[in-house]
Design an enzyme around this catalytic site. Structure first.
Site, PDB file in Angstrom:
ATOM      1  N   GLN A 436       6.759 -13.593   3.024  1.00 47.17           N
ATOM      2  CA  GLN A 436       7.861 -12.897   2.380  1.00 47.17           C
ATOM      3  C   GLN A 436       8.485 -11.812   3.251  1.00 47.17           C
ATOM      4  O   GLN A 436       9.523 -11.267   2.917  1.00 47.17           O
ATOM      5  CB  GLN A 436       7.379 -12.276   1.064  1.00 47.17           C
ATOM      6  CG  GLN A 436       6.880 -13.302   0.070  1.00 47.17           C
ATOM      7  CD  GLN A 436       6.506 -12.677  -1.237  1.00 47.17           C
ATOM      8  OE1 GLN A 436       6.972 -11.601  -1.585  1.00 47.17           O
ATOM      9  NE2 GLN A 436       5.647 -13.343  -1.985  1.00 47.17           N
ATOM     10  N   GLY A 437       7.868 -11.435   4.373  1.00 49.69           N
ATOM     11  CA  GLY A 437       8.466 -10.422   5.215  1.00 49.69           C
ATOM     12  C   GLY A 437       7.489  -9.856   6.229  1.00 49.69           C
ATOM     13  O   GLY A 437       6.391 -10.351   6.420  1.00 49.69           O
ATOM     14  N   LYS A 453       8.076  -2.287   4.193  1.00 53.63           N
ATOM     15  CA  LYS A 453       8.133  -3.755   4.073  1.00 53.63           C
ATOM     16  C   LYS A 453       9.581  -4.210   4.216  1.00 53.63           C
ATOM     17  O   LYS A 453      10.456  -3.788   3.481  1.00 53.63           O
ATOM     18  CB  LYS A 453       7.577  -4.151   2.701  1.00 53.63           C
ATOM     19  CG  LYS A 453       7.964  -5.559   2.247  1.00 53.63           C
ATOM     20  CD  LYS A 453       7.288  -6.644   3.052  1.00 53.63           C
ATOM     21  CE  LYS A 453       7.710  -8.021   2.563  1.00 53.63           C
ATOM     22  NZ  LYS A 453       7.430  -8.248   1.158  1.00 53.63           N
ATOM     23  N   ASP A 550      -2.599 -13.309  -7.748  1.00 50.10           N
ATOM     24  CA  ASP A 550      -3.154 -13.710  -6.455  1.00 50.10           C
ATOM     25  C   ASP A 550      -4.243 -12.723  -6.054  1.00 50.10           C
ATOM     26  O   ASP A 550      -4.185 -12.107  -5.000  1.00 50.10           O
ATOM     27  CB  ASP A 550      -2.055 -13.785  -5.390  1.00 50.10           C
ATOM     28  CG  ASP A 550      -2.502 -14.561  -4.165  1.00 50.10           C
ATOM     29  OD1 ASP A 550      -3.516 -15.267  -4.252  1.00 50.10           O
ATOM     30  OD2 ASP A 550      -1.859 -14.454  -3.112  1.00 50.10           O
TER      31      ASP A 550
END
Length: 747
Positions: A436-437, A453, A550
């Site tokens: 995601q990054g 982030k 998760d």
């Protein structure tokens, strides 16, 4: 009369030289570039064989490049049985054919045993070859497929998996490889050995007509574009194209150039490719050929290859080693190398013309510079405003200004502040990269160390949900949950700022990567109690329940006092209080994923409880959730743990330090709790509230073993269980729907 005859003589001599140069240039261009050593074959079928490779004795550099030519099967690497379809000198790559792993069933649902469900490739340590991580991907295809990919690099070993499900052909999207019929995973750099296996959950009896097999393979990514037909037709393909990177030796250029066996020839340069222990060669600019031969790089005659290099009407093209130059024809003049030729003029006018041109250019340049600065500044301001609005800045400002939102602690950073904090997002500041990054370490103007982030993508259709989730995360005030400090919305993708947690992940800690602070039984109990308290807070105490989805030891960080900090809400979902579950695409990590959620796609709070049970098992046993060293049936730590408990072998698998320090009854109590959390029936699992209370009670009993475990004590535990988490919950929060985008991630 004499002057006219002299001029004609000079023109005749000049035209003669033009002819000589054109003839010599044509001859040079006609010589084919040498690829192999002299008197060595340079082709096998359609494949060119350039040195350092060779197919005869004395024609290759060393054993790494020894090939054999079989006119029926093509070019094969001697000793490794690798079929080669192309060799690239410029890119340092080999195109090879790699076998596909199949698991197929017949129409009656019986497994076919005449095909291989596993494949492997070994390049051995110290060889010249590695599997190209930039050109290849790991792919699994099928409607009932899961596959494993295990490998070794020059520094480490790893395991990863890929899951592909579908129920019918219309649900599959051609060109998409995101889990419906097809999934793909990037591979790491430096890969020297790998094995891959394809498996099926069932016997394909219901989907046999369009998907009789499960497949797993590594393929050159621009040579494979998934389509629904692949579900059936891949069974007819034995191999697919794959790419290997190659290099010379095991030294970088700086060291190799002083050795007698250095192979870069004349007019070539040496360079060090990424993620390789060796070096490669390339011809210098203006030269072409094979840089690994002594005289393999030959001068390119630019004058014969491109007749437009010079102005035909005023200039003559002259080839030179590594380049060319233009000279002015008779009657023209220009600068020292003839790059600009013009008819000769009266020199008395040159100075005036030059001064006039110079002054005009100076005025134009000054005006253009000033105008460009103004335009650039306005464009930057306008672009930031566009990004700010597109990323939901107006909505967040409205939330910040609302008295009911109570999010005054959320800070809106500007892009300059975060660029300065991260040294303009310097690669040396990168802490990690995920799907995601990218995560950077930075220092704010007030001296605080933070994590920034930088997302890869932004979904403009989910901005309202994204802003609401930022507001929710900013209100989480729990000492065991990583704090969201603020965000920046005036960049192309949103930047999120979190508190910095310095001591790595719990996964690193469990696997013995921290020798200065041993993982005692007391510390293990404290850490799992802190984690359970944080998840109980997210499930039940927060104004809107949040399901992380998760939970795993790599998402649990440790602060400067080795206290647990829950991180990574990249796949989280928030849910209104009156809802009992939510239905989503399956997200999670192999080894931690709730089997019930995997089968039904319905996620409940009990799904997080299962993942937490895996963390309890990791801390008791001291092993990873998925391990290739265990047997096929017990690769999953959860399965391994439950089997050992049911077979009364618990103390045979418990970590040695736990056995040394923990009391038997304490270990059994925690093991029983882990087994309840890992129950395949979600309804039989405890809630996170019950888990947190039992762990806190275990800690208290450990500190005061003589206390009576009566009803009053149980009530006392219920009263004090909230205190260690020191959580504060805002009175009002924005409500999110079930289908919100994932919350921000710390990967």
């Amino acid at each position: 009369m004499v002057g006219a005859m002299g001029f004609q003589y000079l023109m005749l001599v000049q035209l003669t030289w033009v002819g000589v140069l054109l003839i010599s240039g044509t001859g040079a261009a006609g010589v084919a570039a040498q690829l192999a050593r002299p008197n060595c074959p340079d082709r096998c079928g359609d494949v060119e064989i350039p040195f350092p490779f060779g197919i005869a004795e004395g024609c290759y550099l060393n054993g790494n490049f020894n090939l054999s030519c079989d006119h029926s099967s093509g070019v094969v690497h001697t000793g490794r049985n690798i079929n080669i379809t192309n060799i690239s000198i410029e890119e340092g790559q080999l195109d090879i054919s790699m076998y596909v792993a199949h698991q197929c069933f017949d129409e009656s649902g019986f497994l076919q045993t005449n095909i291989k469900s596993n494949r492997s490739l070994s390049l051995t340590a110290g060889s010249a070859f590695t599997v190209s991580y930039t050109q290849n991907v790991f792919v699994a295809v099928g409607c009932d497929t899961y596959s494993y990919f295990n490998g070794f690099t020059s520094n480490d070993s790893f395991s990863m998996g890929c899951l592909s499900r579908c129920t019918n052909i219309p649900g599959v999207v051609d060109g998409s490889c995101s889990g419906l019929g097809c999934c793909k995973v990037e591979i790491p750099p430096g890969l020297k050995y790998f094995t891959l296996e394809a498996f099926s959950f069932g016997n394909h009896s219901e989907i046999w007509s369009f998907n009789p097999c499960s497949y797993a393979f590594v393929v050159k990514q621009d040579q494979f574009n998934f389509s629904a037909d692949d579900l059936y037709t891949l069974k007819d393909k034995e191999a697919l194209p794959m790419v290997l990177d190659w290099a010379i030796g095991d030294e970088i250029c700086e060291n190799a150039q002083s050795n007698s066996n250095f192979v870069c020839g004349g007019n070539s340069t040496c360079y060090d490719p990424e993620n390789s222990s060796g070096y490669r060669c390339k011809c210098k600019l203006g030269y072409d050929g094979n840089p690994y031969l002594r005289d393999g790089c030959q001068d390119i005659d630019e004058c014969s290859k491109n007749l437009d290099n010079c102005d035909k009407e005023t200039q003559l093209c002259n080839n030179s080693p590594g380049g060319f130059y233009c000279s002015c024809l008779e009657g023209y003049e220009g600068d020292y190398n003839g790059t600009s030729c013009h008819a000769k003029v009266n020199k008395s006018n040159v100075i005036n013309i030059a001064l006039g041109i110079s002054f005009g250019l100076l005025v134009l340049l000054a005006g253009g510079w000033w105008s460009s600065k103004v335009v650039k500044k306005r464009r930057m301001i306008r672009q930031k405003n566009i990004f700010f609005k597109r990323n939901g800045g107006l909505l967040l400002q409205q939330q910040l200004s609302s008295h009911e939102a109570n999010v005054e602690n959320t800070k809106l950073f500007n892009s300059k502040d975060l660029e300065k904090a991260t040294d303009h997002f310097n690669v040396n500041r990168i802490l990690g990269q995920g799907g995601q990054g990218t995560v950077y370490k930075g220092m704010l103007a007030d001296g605080r160390i933070v994590v920034v982030k930088k997302s890869k993508v932004v979904d403009e259709g989910k901005l309202k949900e994204f802003i609401n989730e930022v507001v929710i995360l900013s209100q989480i005030n729990h000492r065991n949950v990583v704090k969201l400090i603020g965000c920046c919305l005036e960049t192309e993708v949103p930047l999120l700022v979190y508190e910095y947690v310095p001591n790595g992940t719990l996964s690193q800690y469990v696997n013995g990567q921290n020798e200065e602070f041993p993982l005692t039984w007391d510390i293990r109990l404290r850490i799992v109690a802190e984690i359970a308290g944080a998840f109980f807070y997210l499930h039940s105490v927060a104004s809107i329940p949040i399901y992380p989805r998760d939970i795993k030891s790599t998402n649990i960080l440790l602060d400067d006092k080795y206290r647990a900090k829950v991180a990574d809400f990249g796949t989280s979902r928030s849910i209104t209080i009156d809802q009992t579950h939510l239905t989503t695409l399956v997200h999670g990590t192999f080894g931690h994923l709730d089997p019930e959620y995997f089968q039904s796609s319905q996620f409940t709070e009990k799904s997080d409880v299962y993942s937490f049970g895996v963390i309890l098992a990791e801390l008791l046993i001291g092993e990873k959730a998925i391990s290739s060293t265990r047997t096929q049936e017990s690769k999953s730590l959860a399965t391994y743990f439950i089997q050992s408990v049911e077979e009364n072998n618990l103390f045979d698998i418990i970590d040695s330090q736990v056995l040394k320090e923990g009391k038997k009854e304490e270990i059994i109590a925690v093991a029983k709790l882990a087994k309840r959390c890992l129950d395949l029936n979600g309804k039989k699992r405890p809630t996170m509230r019950e888990v947190a209370m039992e762990l806190e009670k275990a800690r208290m009993l450990q500190k005061a073993p003589k206390l009576q475990q009566n009803y009053e004590e149980h009530e006392y535990v219920q009263e004090v269980v909230y205190k260690p988490w020191e959580a504060s919950t805002p009175s009002t929060m924005s409500t999110l729907s079930i289908d919100t985008q994932p919350l921000v991630s710390f990967q």
